[in-house]
Scaffold this active site. Structure first.
Site, PDB file in Angstrom:
ATOM      1  N   GLY A 239       0.835  -1.278  -0.091  1.00 39.50           N
ATOM      2  CA  GLY A 239      -0.064  -0.161  -0.025  1.00 39.50           C
ATOM      3  C   GLY A 239       0.836   1.396  -0.180  1.00 39.50           C
ATOM      4  O   GLY A 239       0.654   2.135   1.051  1.00 39.50           O
ATOM      5  N   ALA A 240       1.904   1.187  -0.960  1.00 41.14           N
ATOM      6  CA  ALA A 240       2.663   2.238  -0.822  1.00 41.14           C
ATOM      7  C   ALA A 240       2.682   3.277  -1.928  1.00 41.14           C
ATOM      8  O   ALA A 240       3.376   3.933  -2.451  1.00 41.14           O
ATOM      9  CB  ALA A 240       4.201   1.814  -0.912  1.00 41.14           C
TER      10      ALA A 240
ATOM     11  N   GLY B 164      -0.746   7.887   0.595  1.00 39.95           N
ATOM     12  CA  GLY B 164      -0.626   8.033   2.303  1.00 39.95           C
ATOM     13  C   GLY B 164       0.454   7.544   2.778  1.00 39.95           C
ATOM     14  O   GLY B 164       1.606   7.834   2.542  1.00 39.95           O
ATOM     15  N   ILE B 165       0.328   7.100   4.192  1.00 40.93           N
ATOM     16  CA  ILE B 165       1.500   6.592   5.174  1.00 40.93           C
ATOM     17  C   ILE B 165       2.253   5.674   4.408  1.00 40.93           C
ATOM     18  O   ILE B 165       3.664   6.068   4.685  1.00 40.93           O
ATOM     19  CB  ILE B 165       0.880   6.071   6.279  1.00 40.93           C
ATOM     20  CG1 ILE B 165      -0.059   6.965   6.969  1.00 40.93           C
ATOM     21  CG2 ILE B 165       1.747   5.578   7.250  1.00 40.93           C
ATOM     22  CD1 ILE B 165      -1.051   6.282   7.888  1.00 40.93           C
ATOM     23  N   GLY B 166       2.138   4.821   3.445  1.00 41.57           N
ATOM     24  CA  GLY B 166       2.926   3.583   3.068  1.00 41.57           C
ATOM     25  C   GLY B 166       3.904   4.424   2.016  1.00 41.57           C
ATOM     26  O   GLY B 166       4.924   4.122   2.055  1.00 41.57           O
TER      27      GLY B 166
ATOM     28  N   SER C 140      -4.038   0.145  14.304  1.00 41.07           N
ATOM     29  CA  SER C 140      -4.649   1.531  14.517  1.00 41.07           C
ATOM     30  C   SER C 140      -5.042   1.450  16.048  1.00 41.07           C
ATOM     31  O   SER C 140      -5.370   0.581  16.662  1.00 41.07           O
ATOM     32  CB  SER C 140      -5.741   1.772  13.772  1.00 41.07           C
ATOM     33  OG  SER C 140      -6.530   3.013  14.199  1.00 41.07           O
TER      34      SER C 140
ATOM     35  N   TYR D 164     -13.868  -2.113  10.278  1.00 39.87           N
ATOM     36  CA  TYR D 164     -12.594  -1.606  10.481  1.00 39.87           C
ATOM     37  C   TYR D 164     -11.769  -1.935  11.591  1.00 39.87           C
ATOM     38  O   TYR D 164     -10.578  -2.213  11.937  1.00 39.87           O
ATOM     39  CB  TYR D 164     -12.846  -0.424  10.103  1.00 39.87           C
ATOM     40  CG  TYR D 164     -11.315   0.510   9.965  1.00 39.87           C
ATOM     41  CD1 TYR D 164     -10.235  -0.010   9.143  1.00 39.87           C
ATOM     42  CD2 TYR D 164     -10.904   1.285  11.093  1.00 39.87           C
ATOM     43  CE1 TYR D 164      -9.014   0.750   9.135  1.00 39.87           C
ATOM     44  CE2 TYR D 164      -9.486   1.641  11.184  1.00 39.87           C
ATOM     45  CZ  TYR D 164      -8.785   1.627  10.038  1.00 39.87           C
ATOM     46  OH  TYR D 164      -7.560   2.026  10.187  1.00 39.87           O
TER      47      TYR D 164
HETATM   48  N1  LIG Z   1      -4.946   7.576   8.043  1.00 41.76           N
HETATM   49  C1  LIG Z   1      -5.257   7.325   9.560  1.00 41.76           C
HETATM   50  O1  LIG Z   1      -5.654   8.415  10.116  1.00 41.76           O
HETATM   51  C2  LIG Z   1      -4.803   5.991   9.890  1.00 41.76           C
HETATM   52  C3  LIG Z   1      -4.883   5.769  11.325  1.00 41.76           C
HETATM   53  C4  LIG Z   1      -4.729   4.622  11.955  1.00 41.76           C
HETATM   54  C5  LIG Z   1      -4.241   3.444  10.861  1.00 41.76           C
HETATM   55  N2  LIG Z   1      -4.355   3.887   9.620  1.00 41.76           N
HETATM   56  C6  LIG Z   1      -3.718   2.571   8.668  1.00 41.76           C
HETATM   57  O2  LIG Z   1      -2.438   2.822   7.779  1.00 41.76           O
HETATM   58  C7  LIG Z   1      -2.579   2.231   6.717  1.00 41.76           C
HETATM   59  C8  LIG Z   1      -2.390   3.152   5.519  1.00 41.76           C
HETATM   60  O3  LIG Z   1      -3.572   3.882   5.419  1.00 41.76           O
HETATM   61  P1  LIG Z   1      -3.625   5.474   4.852  1.00 41.76           P
HETATM   62  O4  LIG Z   1      -4.254   6.544   5.788  1.00 41.76           O
HETATM   63  O5  LIG Z   1      -2.325   5.703   4.220  1.00 41.76           O
HETATM   64  O6  LIG Z   1      -4.544   5.237   3.739  1.00 41.76           O
HETATM   65  P2  LIG Z   1      -4.558   5.498   2.077  1.00 41.76           P
HETATM   66  O7  LIG Z   1      -3.807   7.110   1.741  1.00 41.76           O
HETATM   67  O8  LIG Z   1      -5.818   5.348   1.715  1.00 41.76           O
HETATM   68  O9  LIG Z   1      -3.529   4.576   1.423  1.00 41.76           O
HETATM   69  C9  LIG Z   1      -3.755   3.160   1.347  1.00 41.76           C
HETATM   70  C10 LIG Z   1      -2.764   2.323   0.508  1.00 41.76           C
HETATM   71  O10 LIG Z   1      -3.048   1.014   0.479  1.00 41.76           O
HETATM   72  C11 LIG Z   1      -3.468   0.853  -0.915  1.00 41.76           C
HETATM   73  N3  LIG Z   1      -4.560  -0.201  -1.225  1.00 41.76           N
HETATM   74  C12 LIG Z   1      -5.643  -0.132  -0.777  1.00 41.76           C
HETATM   75  N4  LIG Z   1      -6.420  -1.033  -1.138  1.00 41.76           N
HETATM   76  C13 LIG Z   1      -5.592  -2.078  -1.710  1.00 41.76           C
HETATM   77  C14 LIG Z   1      -5.700  -3.238  -2.072  1.00 41.76           C
HETATM   78  N5  LIG Z   1      -6.867  -3.921  -2.118  1.00 41.76           N
HETATM   79  N6  LIG Z   1      -4.415  -3.817  -2.626  1.00 41.76           N
HETATM   80  C15 LIG Z   1      -3.279  -3.298  -2.460  1.00 41.76           C
HETATM   81  N7  LIG Z   1      -3.145  -2.176  -1.916  1.00 41.76           N
HETATM   82  C16 LIG Z   1      -4.393  -1.587  -1.771  1.00 41.76           C
HETATM   83  C17 LIG Z   1      -3.827   1.847  -1.653  1.00 41.76           C
HETATM   84  O11 LIG Z   1      -3.700   1.976  -2.962  1.00 41.76           O
HETATM   85  P3  LIG Z   1      -4.252   3.125  -4.033  1.00 41.76           P
HETATM   86  O12 LIG Z   1      -3.050   4.107  -4.100  1.00 41.76           O
HETATM   87  O13 LIG Z   1      -4.313   2.393  -5.114  1.00 41.76           O
HETATM   88  O14 LIG Z   1      -5.540   3.683  -3.318  1.00 41.76           O
HETATM   89  C18 LIG Z   1      -2.661   2.948  -0.916  1.00 41.76           C
HETATM   90  O15 LIG Z   1      -1.610   2.722  -1.498  1.00 41.76           O
HETATM   91  C19 LIG Z   1      -3.953   1.374   6.802  1.00 41.76           C
HETATM   92  O16 LIG Z   1      -3.503   0.048   7.232  1.00 41.76           O
HETATM   93  C20 LIG Z   1      -4.813   2.140   7.708  1.00 41.76           C
HETATM   94  O17 LIG Z   1      -5.710   1.255   8.469  1.00 41.76           O
HETATM   95  C21 LIG Z   1      -4.474   5.024   9.139  1.00 41.76           C
END
Ligand SMILES: NC(=O)c1ccc[n+]([C@@H]2O[C@H](COP(=O)([O-])OP(=O)(O)OC[C@H]3O[C@@H](n4cnc5c(N)ncnc54)[C@H](OP(=O)(O)O)[C@@H]3O)[C@@H](O)[C@H]2O)c1
Length: 291
Positions: free
Chosen positions: A17-18, A21-23, A147, A173
């Site tokens: 998931g890079a 966002g965070i990744g 989380s 979630y």
């Molecule tokens: N944001 C927060 O406040 C927060 C808080 C706690 C935990 N988290 C955790 O942090 C992690 C990253 O989340 P984020 O906030 O950075 O969200 P994000 O911006 O939506 O990024 C998610 C990443 O995962 C990829 N992804 C989604 N579905 C996928 C799939 N089916 N197969 C492969 N890749 C997939 C996305 O790809 P695309 O670029 O194609 O969409 C994107 O690269 C998650 O595990 C989330 O639960 C986030």
């Protein structure tokens, strides 16, 4: 965050998931410290663009590589791991980061509730299939992005996939994020003595694309995000810390928040429940995961 992560020259890092966002920031920061980075994303164009962006931002690191796979689909998880296993001499760090919240109850290609399929089973199966490459690594680390959302959840072990109870976006979630933590603890227990560590983390409330898949909840979440969430830069800090910092090289089976070990919920330490989750996960992916 004041910690200065160690130099990553000579280390190979896989981040799922890079592409956003965070990744994405995690992968870029580790590459800037010299790591050879391999990213996994579901969107081929975004994977290509991200590989180019990381290469541009980290000219001193070995060229990054990208794998396209939908990690909610078990066959694609296996293929992605197999491609990495075949193409990389070793993996030193795996960051399981790909995750999402969904606005509607949906099934994955394997017929499993999609949140659990992606957020938990994706990590579980990918880790299993990447373990041979991690065993070839040096002081290998597994990092699991969980989380604080887990605090409101408890695992419903006889119905992890919402077949016989009411589904809610946040319920599915938060339970999947509790599963991330319990998986990490069970994994760390199994890895004791192997030299491979496994830790999990809360990144903070981070302004990313998270929740942008729509729905009332997603809309509200994104409104709150605009006001009170931290930058993605800060949001990647704890992932980078667990992937790179020297001070955690001997730590395993811990939960981190703001780069500090923290207690997760009492229920998450229930070893019997962790083992039940492990067995249920093996059944749902149709294969044993023996460390
Ligand atoms: N944001 C927060 O406040 C927060 C808080 C706690 C935990 N988290 C955790 O942090 C992690 C990253 O989340 P984020 O906030 O950075 O969200 P994000 O911006 O939506 O990024 C998610 C990443 O995962 C990829 N992804 C989604 N579905 C996928 C799939 N089916 N197969 C492969 N890749 C997939 C996305 O790809 P695309 O670029 O194609 O969409 C994107 O690269 C998650 O595990 C989330 O639960 C986030």
């Amino acid at each position: 965050v004041s910690h200065v992560p160690q130099d990553m020259t000579g280390r190979t890092v896989v981040v799922t998931g890079a592409t956003d966002g965070i990744g994405r920031v995690t992968a870029e920061r580790l590459a800037q410290r010299g790591a050879r980075v391999a990213i996994v994303g579901r969107n081929a164009a975004k994977v290509r663009a991200t590989v180019d962006a990381i290469a541009g931002a980290a000219p001193g690191a070995p060229p990054p590589t990208g794998i396209v796979a939908d990690l909610s689909v078990q066959a694609e998880v296996r293929r992605a791991a197999a491609e990495l296993d075949a193409s990389l001499p070793a993996v030193d760090v795996l960051v399981n980061n790909a995750g999402a919240i969904f606005s509607a109850h949906q099934s994955s290609a394997d017929g499993i509730e999609r949140t659990f399929a992606l957020n938990h089973l994706g990590y579980f199966l990918f880790t299993k299939h990447l373990l041979p490459a991690l065993r070839r690594g040096t002081a290998p680390r597994i990092v699991v992005v969980a989380s604080e959302a887990h605090r409101g959840a408890s695992l419903v072990l006889d119905d992890l996939t919402f077949r016989h109870r009411r589904w809610t976006s946040w319920g599915a979630y938060s339970e999947s994020k509790l599963a991330n933590i319990m998986f990490t603890y069970a994994l760390a227990r199994r890895l004791r003595g192997t030299g491979i560590s496994a830790n999990c983390l809360h990144p903070g409330f981070v302004r990313t694309q998270f929740g942008s898949t729509g729905g009332m909840f997603g809309m509200l979440l994104r409104m709150v995000m605009q006001v009170s969430a931290i930058s993605v830069e800060r949001g990647a800090a704890t992932s980078v810390f667990l992937a790179a910092d020297r001070t955690v090289s001997a730590r395993s089976g811990e939960y981190y928040d703001a780069s500090k070990a923290r207690r997760s919920t009492d229920g998450s330490y229930d070893a019997e429940a962790q083992e039940a989750l492990w067995v249920a996960s093996e059944r749902l992916v149709g294969e044993p995961f023996t460390v």
